[in-house]
Design a protein around this motif. Structure first.
Motif, PDB file in Angstrom:
ATOM      1  N   GLU A 183     -16.077  10.594   2.967  1.00 23.64           N
ATOM      2  CA  GLU A 183     -15.847  12.000   3.309  1.00 23.64           C
ATOM      3  C   GLU A 183     -14.586  12.438   2.572  1.00 23.64           C
ATOM      4  OE1 GLU A 183     -16.341  14.723   7.133  1.00 23.64           O
ATOM      5  OE2 GLU A 183     -15.220  12.885   7.477  1.00 23.64           O
ATOM      6  N   ASP A 184     -14.662  13.575   1.931  1.00 22.09           N
ATOM      7  CA  ASP A 184     -13.549  14.025   1.111  1.00 22.09           C
ATOM      8  C   ASP A 184     -13.442  15.548   1.192  1.00 22.09           C
ATOM      9  OD1 ASP A 184     -11.776  14.706  -0.973  1.00 22.09           O
ATOM     10  OD2 ASP A 184     -12.395  12.969  -2.146  1.00 22.09           O
ATOM     11  N   PRO A 185     -12.313  16.067   1.658  1.00 21.80           N
ATOM     12  CA  PRO A 185     -12.169  17.519   1.777  1.00 21.80           C
ATOM     13  C   PRO A 185     -12.274  18.248   0.439  1.00 21.80           C
ATOM     14  CG  PRO A 185     -10.131  16.403   2.433  1.00 21.80           C
ATOM     15  CD  PRO A 185     -11.144  15.349   2.117  1.00 21.80           C
ATOM     16  N   SER A 186     -12.007  17.564  -0.654  1.00 24.79           N
ATOM     17  CA  SER A 186     -12.087  18.225  -1.960  1.00 24.79           C
ATOM     18  C   SER A 186     -13.531  18.533  -2.359  1.00 24.79           C
ATOM     19  CB  SER A 186     -11.385  17.393  -3.031  1.00 24.79           C
ATOM     20  OG  SER A 186     -11.997  16.141  -3.148  1.00 24.79           O
ATOM     21  N   ILE A 187     -14.506  17.945  -1.679  1.00 20.78           N
ATOM     22  CA  ILE A 187     -15.910  18.244  -1.963  1.00 20.78           C
ATOM     23  C   ILE A 187     -16.210  19.704  -1.655  1.00 20.78           C
ATOM     24  CG2 ILE A 187     -18.298  17.768  -1.269  1.00 20.78           C
ATOM     25  CD1 ILE A 187     -17.151  15.626  -3.038  1.00 20.78           C
ATOM     26  N   GLN A 204     -12.182  10.107  -5.002  1.00 18.27           N
ATOM     27  CA  GLN A 204     -12.869   8.840  -4.757  1.00 18.27           C
ATOM     28  C   GLN A 204     -14.388   9.021  -4.725  1.00 18.27           C
ATOM     29  OE1 GLN A 204     -11.919   7.038  -0.964  1.00 18.27           O
ATOM     30  NE2 GLN A 204     -11.755   5.031  -1.895  1.00 18.27           N
ATOM     31  N   THR A 205     -14.832  10.191  -4.353  1.00 18.19           N
ATOM     32  CA  THR A 205     -16.255  10.468  -4.264  1.00 18.19           C
ATOM     33  C   THR A 205     -16.929  10.334  -5.624  1.00 18.19           C
ATOM     34  OG1 THR A 205     -15.793  11.946  -2.435  1.00 18.19           O
ATOM     35  CG2 THR A 205     -17.920  12.188  -3.480  1.00 18.19           C
ATOM     36  N   LEU A 224     -30.351   2.502   0.572  1.00 16.39           N
ATOM     37  CA  LEU A 224     -29.570   3.309   1.509  1.00 16.39           C
ATOM     38  C   LEU A 224     -28.266   3.782   0.876  1.00 16.39           C
ATOM     39  CD1 LEU A 224     -29.008   4.363   4.410  1.00 16.39           C
ATOM     40  CD2 LEU A 224     -27.986   2.119   4.878  1.00 16.39           C
ATOM     41  N   VAL A 225     -27.965   5.069   1.082  1.00 17.06           N
ATOM     42  CA  VAL A 225     -26.675   5.646   0.739  1.00 17.06           C
ATOM     43  C   VAL A 225     -26.116   6.257   2.015  1.00 17.06           C
ATOM     44  CG1 VAL A 225     -25.454   7.399  -0.607  1.00 17.06           C
ATOM     45  CG2 VAL A 225     -27.359   6.143  -1.642  1.00 17.06           C
ATOM     46  N   ILE A 226     -24.943   5.806   2.405  1.00 16.43           N
ATOM     47  CA  ILE A 226     -24.273   6.369   3.578  1.00 16.43           C
ATOM     48  C   ILE A 226     -23.337   7.462   3.079  1.00 16.43           C
ATOM     49  CG2 ILE A 226     -22.779   5.934   5.552  1.00 16.43           C
ATOM     50  CD1 ILE A 226     -23.733   2.996   5.435  1.00 16.43           C
ATOM     51  N   ASN A 227     -23.529   8.657   3.589  1.00 22.06           N
ATOM     52  CA  ASN A 227     -22.784   9.826   3.128  1.00 22.06           C
ATOM     53  C   ASN A 227     -21.716  10.224   4.146  1.00 22.06           C
ATOM     54  OD1 ASN A 227     -22.252  11.874   1.300  1.00 22.06           O
ATOM     55  ND2 ASN A 227     -23.775  13.253   2.162  1.00 22.06           N
ATOM     56  N   ARG A 228     -20.624  10.795   3.649  1.00 18.51           N
ATOM     57  CA  ARG A 228     -19.528  11.317   4.480  1.00 18.51           C
ATOM     58  C   ARG A 228     -18.930  10.249   5.397  1.00 18.51           C
ATOM     59  NH1 ARG A 228     -20.536  16.717   7.284  1.00 18.51           N
ATOM     60  NH2 ARG A 228     -18.292  16.629   7.270  1.00 18.51           N
ATOM     61  N   TYR A 229     -18.660   9.084   4.840  1.00 21.46           N
ATOM     62  CA  TYR A 229     -18.090   7.981   5.621  1.00 21.46           C
ATOM     63  C   TYR A 229     -16.578   8.146   5.717  1.00 21.46           C
ATOM     64  CZ  TYR A 229     -16.855   3.292   7.106  1.00 21.46           C
ATOM     65  OH  TYR A 229     -16.346   2.227   7.790  1.00 21.46           O
ATOM     66  N   ASN A 230     -16.051   7.991   6.919  1.00 22.24           N
ATOM     67  CA  ASN A 230     -14.621   8.108   7.155  1.00 22.24           C
ATOM     68  C   ASN A 230     -14.125   6.790   7.743  1.00 22.24           C
ATOM     69  OD1 ASN A 230     -12.059   8.666   8.396  1.00 22.24           O
ATOM     70  ND2 ASN A 230     -12.530  10.846   8.280  1.00 22.24           N
TER      71      ASN A 230
END
Length: 131
Positions: free
Chosen positions: A76-80, A97-98, A41-47
Protein backbone atom coordinates in the motif's frame (compact mmCIF):
# COMPACT_ATOMS: atom_id res chain seq x y z
CA UNK A 1 -15.80 -20.14 -18.28
CA UNK A 2 -15.62 -18.62 -21.76
CA UNK A 3 -13.58 -15.69 -20.49
CA UNK A 4 -10.66 -17.89 -19.43
CA UNK A 5 -10.70 -20.29 -22.38
CA UNK A 6 -8.01 -18.44 -24.39
CA UNK A 7 -5.88 -17.61 -21.34
CA UNK A 8 -2.41 -19.06 -20.84
CA UNK A 9 -2.36 -17.94 -17.24
CA UNK A 10 -4.74 -16.46 -14.69
CA UNK A 11 -3.72 -14.13 -11.89
CA UNK A 12 -5.89 -13.60 -8.85
CA UNK A 13 -5.33 -10.08 -7.52
CA UNK A 14 -6.83 -9.52 -4.09
CA UNK A 15 -6.44 -7.61 -0.88
CA UNK A 16 -6.42 -9.33 2.50
CA UNK A 17 -9.94 -8.10 3.38
CA UNK A 18 -12.40 -10.83 4.38
CA UNK A 19 -14.83 -10.13 1.53
CA UNK A 20 -12.04 -9.99 -1.05
CA UNK A 21 -10.55 -13.27 0.17
CA UNK A 22 -13.96 -14.93 0.11
CA UNK A 23 -14.50 -13.83 -3.49
CA UNK A 24 -10.97 -14.86 -4.49
CA UNK A 25 -11.49 -18.29 -2.93
CA UNK A 26 -14.67 -18.79 -4.97
CA UNK A 27 -12.91 -17.83 -8.19
CA UNK A 28 -9.98 -20.13 -7.38
CA UNK A 29 -12.41 -23.00 -6.80
CA UNK A 30 -14.07 -22.41 -10.18
CA UNK A 31 -10.71 -22.11 -11.93
CA UNK A 32 -9.36 -25.31 -10.41
CA UNK A 33 -12.58 -27.13 -11.24
CA UNK A 34 -13.08 -25.91 -14.81
CA UNK A 35 -9.70 -24.70 -16.07
CA UNK A 36 -7.49 -27.25 -14.33
CA UNK A 37 -4.47 -24.95 -14.23
CA UNK A 38 -3.35 -23.34 -11.01
CA UNK A 39 -3.78 -19.55 -10.89
CA UNK A 40 -1.13 -17.25 -9.47
CA UNK A 41 -1.73 -14.86 -6.58
CA UNK A 42 -0.96 -11.15 -6.24
CA UNK A 43 -1.73 -9.56 -2.88
CA UNK A 44 -2.57 -5.90 -3.38
CA UNK A 45 -2.39 -2.96 -0.93
CA UNK A 46 -0.38 -4.85 1.69
CA UNK A 47 0.58 -2.87 4.79
CA UNK A 48 3.32 -4.57 6.81
CA UNK A 49 2.84 -2.33 9.86
CA UNK A 50 -0.87 -3.15 10.12
CA UNK A 51 -0.13 -6.85 9.63
CA UNK A 52 2.49 -6.77 12.39
CA UNK A 53 -0.02 -5.12 14.75
CA UNK A 54 -2.60 -7.78 13.93
CA UNK A 55 -4.90 -5.26 12.25
CA UNK A 56 -4.50 -6.86 8.84
CA UNK A 57 -3.92 -10.42 7.66
CA UNK A 58 -0.31 -11.30 7.01
CA UNK A 59 0.97 -12.69 3.73
CA UNK A 60 1.13 -16.14 5.36
CA UNK A 61 -2.50 -15.81 6.50
CA UNK A 62 -3.61 -15.08 2.94
CA UNK A 63 -1.57 -18.00 1.59
CA UNK A 64 -3.08 -20.33 4.20
CA UNK A 65 -6.59 -19.28 3.18
CA UNK A 66 -6.15 -19.36 -0.62
CA UNK A 67 -3.48 -22.07 -0.96
CA UNK A 68 -2.12 -21.00 -4.36
CA UNK A 69 1.31 -19.87 -5.53
CA UNK A 70 2.27 -16.31 -4.64
CA UNK A 71 3.56 -14.22 -7.55
CA UNK A 72 4.02 -11.04 -5.59
CA UNK A 73 2.86 -8.50 -3.08
CA UNK A 74 2.07 -4.89 -3.93
CA UNK A 75 2.56 -2.62 -0.92
CA UNK A 76 0.00 0.00 0.00
CA UNK A 77 1.47 3.32 -1.01
CA UNK A 78 -0.13 6.77 -0.71
CA UNK A 79 1.77 7.95 -3.79
CA UNK A 80 -0.39 5.62 -5.92
CA UNK A 81 -3.34 7.98 -5.46
CA UNK A 82 -1.20 10.93 -6.56
CA UNK A 83 0.16 8.95 -9.47
CA UNK A 84 -3.29 8.02 -10.75
CA UNK A 85 -4.62 11.56 -10.21
CA UNK A 86 -1.75 12.93 -12.30
CA UNK A 87 -2.19 10.29 -14.99
CA UNK A 88 1.34 8.96 -14.48
CA UNK A 89 1.67 5.17 -14.19
CA UNK A 90 3.14 4.23 -10.83
CA UNK A 91 5.15 1.49 -12.49
CA UNK A 92 7.31 4.17 -14.14
CA UNK A 93 8.28 5.91 -10.91
CA UNK A 94 11.46 4.27 -9.58
CA UNK A 95 11.18 6.16 -6.28
CA UNK A 96 8.20 4.17 -5.05
CA UNK A 97 8.32 0.63 -3.78
CA UNK A 98 5.20 -0.26 -5.73
CA UNK A 99 7.04 0.13 -9.03
CA UNK A 100 9.56 -2.51 -7.94
CA UNK A 101 6.71 -4.80 -6.88
CA UNK A 102 5.08 -4.49 -10.33
CA UNK A 103 8.41 -5.19 -12.03
CA UNK A 104 9.08 -8.26 -9.87
CA UNK A 105 5.61 -9.66 -10.53
CA UNK A 106 6.06 -9.17 -14.27
CA UNK A 107 9.41 -10.98 -14.10
CA UNK A 108 7.82 -13.93 -12.27
CA UNK A 109 4.99 -14.11 -14.82
CA UNK A 110 7.69 -14.36 -17.49
CA UNK A 111 9.23 -17.27 -15.60
CA UNK A 112 12.22 -15.50 -14.09
CA UNK A 113 13.33 -16.28 -10.55
CA UNK A 114 13.04 -13.04 -8.59
CA UNK A 115 12.99 -12.97 -4.78
CA UNK A 116 9.94 -11.60 -3.00
CA UNK A 117 10.22 -8.07 -1.67
CA UNK A 118 10.93 -7.56 2.00
CA UNK A 119 8.63 -5.21 3.85
CA UNK A 120 9.87 -3.06 6.67
CA UNK A 121 7.66 -2.70 9.70
CA UNK A 122 9.84 -0.24 11.54
CA UNK A 123 9.70 3.51 11.63
CA UNK A 124 11.83 6.08 9.92
CA UNK A 125 14.95 5.49 12.02
CA UNK A 126 14.96 1.71 11.60
CA UNK A 127 14.41 2.11 7.84
CA UNK A 128 17.28 4.58 7.70
CA UNK A 129 19.58 2.21 9.59
CA UNK A 130 18.47 -0.80 7.55
CA UNK A 131 17.03 -2.75 10.46
Amino acid sequence: QNSIAPADRVLIVTTSDVSALRDADKVIYLLERDWRKPPGLVINRYNARLAQKGEMRTIDDVLDILAIDLLGVVPEDPSIVLSSDRGTPAAYDPKIQTAQAYYNIAQRVLGNNVPLMRFSTGGFLSNLLGR
